[in-house]
Motif scaffolding. Structure first.
Motif, PDB file in Angstrom:
ATOM      1  N   THR A   3      39.895  50.322  36.941  1.00 42.48           N
ATOM      2  CA  THR A   3      39.383  49.178  36.192  1.00 42.48           C
ATOM      3  C   THR A   3      40.265  48.931  34.978  1.00 42.48           C
ATOM      4  O   THR A   3      40.457  49.848  34.162  1.00 42.48           O
ATOM      5  N   VAL A   6      41.119  45.566  29.943  1.00 37.82           N
ATOM      6  CA  VAL A   6      40.930  44.191  29.472  1.00 37.82           C
ATOM      7  C   VAL A   6      40.292  43.385  30.594  1.00 37.82           C
ATOM      8  O   VAL A   6      40.487  43.674  31.772  1.00 37.82           O
ATOM      9  N   THR A   7      39.542  42.374  30.239  1.00 40.39           N
ATOM     10  CA  THR A   7      38.917  41.512  31.238  1.00 40.39           C
ATOM     11  C   THR A   7      39.848  40.361  31.591  1.00 40.39           C
ATOM     12  O   THR A   7      40.812  40.068  30.869  1.00 40.39           O
ATOM     13  N   ALA A   8      39.536  39.696  32.695  1.00 39.46           N
ATOM     14  CA  ALA A   8      40.327  38.533  33.113  1.00 39.46           C
ATOM     15  C   ALA A   8      40.284  37.443  32.044  1.00 39.46           C
ATOM     16  O   ALA A   8      41.300  36.810  31.736  1.00 39.46           O
ATOM     17  N   GLU A   9      39.116  37.249  31.462  1.00 38.16           N
ATOM     18  CA  GLU A   9      38.983  36.225  30.421  1.00 38.16           C
ATOM     19  C   GLU A   9      39.829  36.575  29.193  1.00 38.16           C
ATOM     20  O   GLU A   9      40.508  35.716  28.632  1.00 38.16           O
ATOM     21  N   GLN A  10      39.797  37.841  28.786  1.00 40.25           N
ATOM     22  CA  GLN A  10      40.629  38.269  27.659  1.00 40.25           C
ATOM     23  C   GLN A  10      42.110  38.026  27.956  1.00 40.25           C
ATOM     24  O   GLN A  10      42.842  37.497  27.115  1.00 40.25           O
ATOM     25  N   THR A 326      45.810  45.337  40.010  1.00 41.33           N
ATOM     26  CA  THR A 326      44.562  44.570  40.039  1.00 41.33           C
ATOM     27  C   THR A 326      44.893  43.089  39.895  1.00 41.33           C
ATOM     28  O   THR A 326      45.638  42.705  38.989  1.00 41.33           O
ATOM     29  N   MET A 328      43.611  39.944  38.629  1.00 45.07           N
ATOM     30  CA  MET A 328      42.540  39.687  37.662  1.00 45.07           C
ATOM     31  C   MET A 328      41.674  38.496  38.080  1.00 45.07           C
ATOM     32  O   MET A 328      42.185  37.457  38.520  1.00 45.07           O
ATOM     33  N   GLY A 329      40.361  38.690  37.930  1.00 43.38           N
ATOM     34  CA  GLY A 329      39.405  37.680  38.345  1.00 43.38           C
ATOM     35  C   GLY A 329      39.009  37.797  39.804  1.00 43.38           C
ATOM     36  O   GLY A 329      38.092  37.100  40.254  1.00 43.38           O
ATOM     37  N   GLU A 331      38.567  41.013  41.243  1.00 40.66           N
ATOM     38  CA  GLU A 331      38.296  42.438  41.388  1.00 40.66           C
ATOM     39  C   GLU A 331      37.263  42.735  42.465  1.00 40.66           C
ATOM     40  O   GLU A 331      37.289  43.814  43.080  1.00 40.66           O
TER      41      GLU A 331
END
Length: 418
Positions: A3, A6-10, A326, A328-329, A331
């Motif tokens: 994982t 950081v997130t996809a949005e970040q 990964t 992103m978005g 996952e």
């Protein structure tokens, strides 16, 4: 499953400000890991981690680690300069080099760094260079033969055969070196060895510790030298593949403690301080290379072309090393497409992944390449006129700081004489 931190949005927000590719590091993860290591060896009052600068030679990262009590392990003139520029000097610096130029020994001595000698001939070379030998000094040991404890990863081949390694002294040489150094005025001695790279076994450090602890007991008896520290070096690895188990630093620390109490304490050496010089373990999982899918190609295979290449991360090209990816978005989507993920170098080994199962990748998708916090940016180069990327730090409060700007063509041409 890995994982991202950081997130996809970040990441989409970050990429709007800092164009890909870039390396990004996780301050929270780095600090927590440094504290974990310190706790695992808290039983040894003199314990000190000397972070291997070569793994991530980035001032903000080095300062962050120094705030957590880490020293720095340097292996070149510019790494010594980097440590000095970060305000780290004296015995907070360990200088471990090989085939060492005189000017590097001179700078290490001026800084008050602990010098770790790689070869017996370096004893008199150091004396002739400085006019003296430091009162506190270390020697690197190479036991020869094969060392297979903890063999786990593609790039283990780099250091799994001490007998073929260019580093360190033989058993007889290190004894002679101690005697000569003592004769020249050295008063405190250390022992160092590095036998394997990226081990995942909890037994590697305890096994190495037993070798060095036994050697220390023998050298004390043979030479009368006062051994005050033992450097277990690096070698504790990280699980690059999702299915690989991570080592347990608490179990590793406990295994070393048992060896210490069985070998050093009975020999009257219960005050010996331990050192480590970890790089990958300290930083590897806390760095990502972030890149954008910019092309797709369908010939005999399906390819995803990204805007990063091997100059941003050379381990896959150099070692065939695995780095998890990964999209992103996506996952939670099934990994039902097989791709080679490639960069734009004019070399066929410029591939971050071969036959990797991923969700369908669309142009513009952001890809996170995991575990690039150590030996990622630091091994960059300018082949094909490619430019090194920016480095970013994800702060504990969620903000992002630029800690190294991306290179420009002006940087590339700065050293050219037309």
């Amino acid at each position: 499953m890995k994982t991202p931190f950081v997130t996809a949005e970040q990441l989409r927000s970050i990429a709007e400000r800092y164009p890909t590719p870039f390396h990004i590091y996780d301050e929270k993860g780095i600090r927590e890991n440094a504290r974990r290591l310190k706790r695992a060896f808290a039983w040894n009052p003199g314990f000190r981690e000397y972070f291997a600068v070569k793994a991530t030679p980035t001032p903000k990262i080095l300062k962050l680690l120094h705030e957590e009590g880490c020293g720095l392990d340097c292996s070149s003139l510019t790494e010594l300069m980097l440590a000095k520029g970060c305000g780290v000097r004296g015995e907070d610096v360990m200088f471990s080099s090989n085939d060492t130029p005189a000017e590097e020994f001179e700078m290490a001595a001026r800084m008050g760094a602990i010098i770790n000698l790689d070869d017996i001939t370096h004893v008199d070379f150091l004396k002739n260079t400085l006019g003296y030998v430091p009162q506190k000094i270390s020697c690197r040991f190479n036991p020869g033969g094969m060392f297979t404890v903890g063999k786990s990863h593609e790039d283990f081949q780099v250091m799994d055969n001490p007998g073929d390694a260019k580093y360190g002294m033989t058993r007889s040489q290190i004894g002679q070196a101690f005697c000569r150094l003592k004769e020249l005025g050295a008063q405190e001695f250390g022992i160092h060895a590095f036998l394997a790279s990226n081990t995942l076994s909890n037994e590697y450090y305890p096994t190495l510790a037993r070798i060095l602890f036994q050697l220390a007991v023998e050298l004390k008896e043979e030479t009368g030298c006062r051994i005050t520290f033992i450097n277990l070096s690096g070698g504790i690895g990280i699980p690059y593949r999702p299915e690989e188990p991570a080592g347990d630093i608490d179990l590793i620390g406990e295994g070393v403690r048992r060896a210490y109490e069985e070998l050093l304490v009975p020999a009257g050496m219960g005050d010996v301080a331990l050192c480590t010089e970890l790089g990958r373990f300290m930083l590897g999982p806390y760095g990502h290379l972030v890149t954008t899918a910019v092309h797709e190609k369908h010939t005999y295979k399906d390819y995803v072309g990204v805007d990063a290449c091997a100059v941003n991360l050379m381990r896959p090209a150099m070692y065939g090393a695995y780095h998890h990816i990964t999209v992103m978005g996506k996952e939670q989507l099934p990994c039902d497409h097989k791709y080679d993920v490639v960069g734009s170098l004019c070399e066929n080994n410029d591939k971050f992944a071969i036959d990797r199962m991923l969700p369908k990748v669309d142009l513009g998708d952001l890809l996170v390449i995991h575990d690039t916090g150590a030996h990622g940016f630091s091994m960059g180069y300018n082949y094909n006129g490619k430019l090194r990327s920016a480095e970013l730090l994800l702060r504990e409060d969620g903000s992002v700081e630029l800690i190294r700007r991306a290179e420009t063509p002006d940087d590339y041409f700065a050293t050219v004489v037309w």
